[in-house]
Design a protein around this motif. Sequence first.
Motif, mmCIF file in Angstrom:
data_model
loop_
_atom_site.group_PDB
_atom_site.id
_atom_site.type_symbol
_atom_site.label_atom_id
_atom_site.label_comp_id
_atom_site.label_asym_id
_atom_site.label_seq_id
_atom_site.Cartn_x
_atom_site.Cartn_y
_atom_site.Cartn_z
ATOM 1 N N ASP A 71 -8.224 8.697 -4.087
ATOM 2 C CA ASP A 71 -9.074 8.351 -2.958
ATOM 3 C C ASP A 71 -9.507 6.894 -3.038
ATOM 4 O O ASP A 71 -9.468 6.166 -2.049
ATOM 5 N N CYS A 74 -6.486 4.651 -2.295
ATOM 6 C CA CYS A 74 -6.065 4.651 -0.892
ATOM 7 C C CYS A 74 -7.081 3.999 0.035
ATOM 8 O O CYS A 74 -6.734 3.565 1.131
ATOM 9 N N SER A 75 -8.335 3.934 -0.387
ATOM 10 C CA SER A 75 -9.365 3.367 0.483
ATOM 11 C C SER A 75 -9.272 1.852 0.594
ATOM 12 O O SER A 75 -9.863 1.256 1.482
ATOM 13 N N SER A 76 -8.499 1.234 -0.284
ATOM 14 C CA SER A 76 -8.391 -0.225 -0.251
ATOM 15 C C SER A 76 -7.363 -0.700 0.774
ATOM 16 O O SER A 76 -7.178 -1.896 0.946
ATOM 17 N N GLY A 77 -6.715 0.234 1.463
ATOM 18 C CA GLY A 77 -5.753 -0.136 2.494
ATOM 19 C C GLY A 77 -4.374 -0.376 1.917
ATOM 20 O O GLY A 77 -4.161 -0.310 0.712
ATOM 21 N N PRO A 78 -3.418 -0.665 2.781
ATOM 22 C CA PRO A 78 -2.050 -0.860 2.298
ATOM 23 C C PRO A 78 -1.925 -2.158 1.495
ATOM 24 O O PRO A 78 -2.299 -3.223 1.963
ATOM 25 N N VAL A 79 -1.446 -2.007 0.306
ATOM 26 C CA VAL A 79 -1.207 -3.153 -0.579
ATOM 27 C C VAL A 79 0.048 -2.869 -1.388
ATOM 28 O O VAL A 79 0.541 -1.745 -1.425
ATOM 29 N N GLN A 85 -1.787 1.333 -10.447
ATOM 30 C CA GLN A 85 -1.734 2.280 -9.336
ATOM 31 C C GLN A 85 -0.544 3.235 -9.481
ATOM 32 O O GLN A 85 -0.645 4.412 -9.151
#
Length: 110
Positions: A71, A74-79, A85
Amino acid sequence: MTCHELAKRLADLRPELHAIEVARLSLLILIQTENVEKLLDDEALLSAWRNASFRLEAAADQYAAVAAELDQMCSSGPVQFTPDQLWVLLRAVKVQSQMLDLYTDERALA
C-alpha cells in the motif's frame, strides 16, 4: 471425522471461539492431520488446534505487513521500480504462496 464433526468438538472444547474461527481452524486442522482418528483424543485435538492457530496467526501477520508495504509503495504513484520495491513484491508473492499452502496443503510454486 468430517469437518462438521471436528467443528462441533472444537466448539465444545473452546466455546470462546467465534463460529468463523471454528470453521477456519477445522479446515486447517483436517488439512494438516494425516490420521484424523488421532483427533478423537482431546489433548491431540487441542495440540492440533494450537498448531493451526499459530500458523494462521503467523501467516496473517505476514500478510498484513506485506499489504502495508504494498500500500505504501503504490501510494507514491507510478515510478520506476527500485531494488527495494522489487523485494517487497517478491515478499508479497511468497506470503500469498504461504497462505495458499495453509489452505490447500500443497506447495505453491513461489
